[in-house]
Design an enzyme around this catalytic site. Structure first.
Site, mmCIF file in Angstrom:
data_model
loop_
_atom_site.group_PDB
_atom_site.id
_atom_site.type_symbol
_atom_site.label_atom_id
_atom_site.label_comp_id
_atom_site.label_asym_id
_atom_site.label_seq_id
_atom_site.Cartn_x
_atom_site.Cartn_y
_atom_site.Cartn_z
ATOM 1 N N ASP A 1 75.006 11.662 16.425
ATOM 2 C CA ASP A 1 75.783 12.181 17.563
ATOM 3 C C ASP A 1 77.109 12.787 17.105
ATOM 4 O O ASP A 1 77.838 13.344 17.920
ATOM 5 C CB ASP A 1 76.092 11.056 18.559
ATOM 6 C CG ASP A 1 77.068 10.046 17.984
ATOM 7 O OD1 ASP A 1 76.862 9.618 16.818
ATOM 8 O OD2 ASP A 1 78.044 9.695 18.665
ATOM 9 N N LYS B 1 84.221 10.151 15.448
ATOM 10 C CA LYS B 1 82.818 9.717 15.457
ATOM 11 C C LYS B 1 82.229 9.809 14.053
ATOM 12 O O LYS B 1 82.340 10.842 13.394
ATOM 13 C CB LYS B 1 81.994 10.573 16.413
ATOM 14 C CG LYS B 1 82.260 10.258 17.870
ATOM 15 C CD LYS B 1 81.355 11.064 18.775
ATOM 16 C CE LYS B 1 81.712 10.806 20.233
ATOM 17 N NZ LYS B 1 81.085 11.783 21.126
ATOM 18 N N SER C 1 74.304 3.917 9.304
ATOM 19 C CA SER C 1 75.519 3.807 10.114
ATOM 20 C C SER C 1 76.691 3.454 9.219
ATOM 21 O O SER C 1 76.552 2.632 8.312
ATOM 22 C CB SER C 1 75.348 2.700 11.162
ATOM 23 O OG SER C 1 76.595 2.399 11.755
ATOM 24 N N ALA C 2 77.849 4.058 9.502
ATOM 25 C CA ALA C 2 79.066 3.742 8.742
ATOM 26 C C ALA C 2 79.648 2.400 9.168
ATOM 27 O O ALA C 2 80.595 1.908 8.560
ATOM 28 C CB ALA C 2 80.101 4.847 8.955
ATOM 29 N N ASP D 1 75.849 4.135 16.328
ATOM 30 C CA ASP D 1 76.804 4.293 17.431
ATOM 31 C C ASP D 1 76.677 5.681 18.060
ATOM 32 O O ASP D 1 76.855 6.696 17.383
ATOM 33 C CB ASP D 1 78.243 4.117 16.905
ATOM 34 C CG ASP D 1 78.466 2.743 16.294
ATOM 35 O OD1 ASP D 1 78.157 1.749 16.959
ATOM 36 O OD2 ASP D 1 78.953 2.674 15.146
ATOM 37 N N ASP E 1 71.468 7.170 12.791
ATOM 38 C CA ASP E 1 72.814 6.687 13.039
ATOM 39 C C ASP E 1 72.690 5.646 14.161
ATOM 40 O O ASP E 1 71.655 5.589 14.852
ATOM 41 C CB ASP E 1 73.696 7.872 13.460
ATOM 42 C CG ASP E 1 75.077 7.429 13.867
ATOM 43 O OD1 ASP E 1 75.672 6.603 13.138
ATOM 44 O OD2 ASP E 1 75.573 7.887 14.919
HETATM 45 C C1 G6P Z 1 80.534 4.496 13.075
HETATM 46 C C2 G6P Z 1 81.335 4.954 14.272
HETATM 47 C C3 G6P Z 1 82.796 5.126 13.917
HETATM 48 C C4 G6P Z 1 83.314 3.863 13.224
HETATM 49 C C5 G6P Z 1 82.497 3.564 11.984
HETATM 50 C C6 G6P Z 1 82.941 2.293 11.282
HETATM 51 O O1 G6P Z 1 80.349 5.565 12.229
HETATM 52 O O2 G6P Z 1 80.848 6.191 14.766
HETATM 53 O O3 G6P Z 1 83.524 5.365 15.104
HETATM 54 O O4 G6P Z 1 84.682 4.013 12.860
HETATM 55 O O5 G6P Z 1 81.143 3.416 12.365
HETATM 56 O O6 G6P Z 1 82.673 1.203 12.124
HETATM 57 P P1 G6P Z 1 83.186 -0.287 11.908
HETATM 58 O O7 G6P Z 1 82.421 -1.047 12.973
HETATM 59 O O8 G6P Z 1 82.824 -0.697 10.533
HETATM 60 O O9 G6P Z 1 84.654 -0.275 12.135
HETATM 61 MG MG MG Z 2 77.428 7.960 15.763
#
Ligand code: G6P
Ligand code: MG
Length: 223
Positions: free
Chosen positions: A176, A49, A120-121, A15, A13
Site C-alpha cells: 500500500d 508508510k 513487513s518492516a 500494514d 506487506d
Molecule cells: C510498516 C509500517 C510503518 C512502520 C513500520 C515499522 O512498514 O507501514 O508505518 O513504521 O512498519 O513498524 P514497527 O511496528 O516496527 O514500528
Molecule cells: Mg504497508
C-alpha cells in the site's frame, strides 16, 4: 510483464494491505509529532508508510528541520513512546480488523498451492497477525531486524521470494506504500499497489482497495 501462469508465490506487506494498521501507525506518530511541535498532515502520513520506526521518526523531525534537536537517547525515547501508543491500539485488534476480502484471498491462494511470505518492516507483525488469527498463513516471514536497508530498497522483497525458494520473477508483491511498490519493482517482482493510483503510479497493477484483490482480477490485469 511476466505471464500470470509463471506466478508461484505472493509476498505480502502487512500494514495497510492485510489490516488497516497504517491508520494506527499514523495516529501513534501524530501524537509524537504534536508533542515535539512538528506539523502533521496527510502528505507526511503517506510518506511514512512502509518506513521503519527510526527512519519514520527522522522523517518527522526533518519536516521542521528538528533532526539535530534531539540526542540519540531522546530519539529512542520518542520512538518507544510511539510504539507504546501503537501497541495500545494493536492490543484492541480482533479478526474484524482484517481488511475486506483479504482472508478469502489468502484461503484461495493457499488452496490453489501458491506460496506465501510476509515482507513487513514492522517488528510488531507477529503480534498483529496473532490478533488477526492469520499467523498460520505466514510461517515464512522476513525478520525486519536482519535487514541492511529498509523499503524502498528491494532487500525485503528479495528475501521474501528467497524464503519461498522462488525467483523474484515468479512472485507478486502486494503493497500500500509508494516506498514498498518501489521496493517490489526493484526486486524484480510484479507489483500490486493497493490504494490511490496517483500515489502508487509505479505499481504494475493497482486496486483502489482490498475488495478487488483476487486471482481473477490479477489474471485479467496481467493479460
Ligand atoms: C510498516 C509500517 C510503518 C512502520 C513500520 C515499522 O512498514 O507501514 O508505518 O513504521 O512498519 O513498524 P514497527 O511496528 O516496527 O514500528
Ligand atoms: Mg504497508
Amino acid at each position: 510483464m511476466v505471464k500470470f501462469s509463471d506466478i508461484k508465490g505472493f509476498v505480502f506487506d502487512l500494514d495497510g494491505v492485510i489490516t488497516d494498521t497504517s491508520t494506527f501507525h499514523s495516529q501513534a506518530w501524530h501524537q509524537v509529532a504534536d508533542k515535539v511541535g512538528v506539523n502533521w498532515d496527510a502528505e507526511l502520513a503517506d510518506a511514512l508508510k512502509g518506513i521503519s520506526r527510526m527512519d519514520s521518526l527522522n522523517l518527522i523531525l526533518k519536516r521542521d528541520n528538528r533532526e539535530n534537536d534531539f540526542s540519540d537517547d531522546e530519539k529512542v525515547q520518542l520512538a518507544t513512546e510511539k510504539n507504546d501508543n501503537y501497541l495500545k491500539l494493536v492490543n484492541q485488534m480482533t479478526p474484524a480488523n482484517i481488511l475486506p476480502g483479504v482472508e478469502d484471498f489468502l484461503i484461495d491462494l493457499s488452496d490453489k498451492g501458491y506460496l506465501l511470505s510476509l515482507a513487513s518492516a514492522s517488528k510488531n507483525s507477529p503480534l498483529v497477525l496473532k490478533h488477526l488469527g492469520l499467523g498460520h498463513f505466514f510461517s515464512k516471514s522476513v525478520d525486519p531486524a536482519t535487514l541492511k536497508k529498509g523499503k524502498p530498497d528491494p532487500e525485503i522483497f528479495r528475501r521474501g521470494a528467497e524464503l519461498l525458494d522462488l525467483d523474484p520473477s515468479q512472485c507478486i508483491g502486494v503493497e500500500d506504500a509508494a516506498a514498498g511498490v518501489q521496493a517490489i519493482n526493484s526486486a524484480g517482482e510484479v507489483s500490486i499497489g493497493i490504494g490511490d493510483p496517483k500515489v502508487l503510479a509505479s505499481a504494475d497493477i493497482n486496486f483502489v482497495d482490498t475488495t478487488k484483490l483476487n486471482l481473477g482480477n490479477i489474471a485479467k490485469a496481467m493479460g
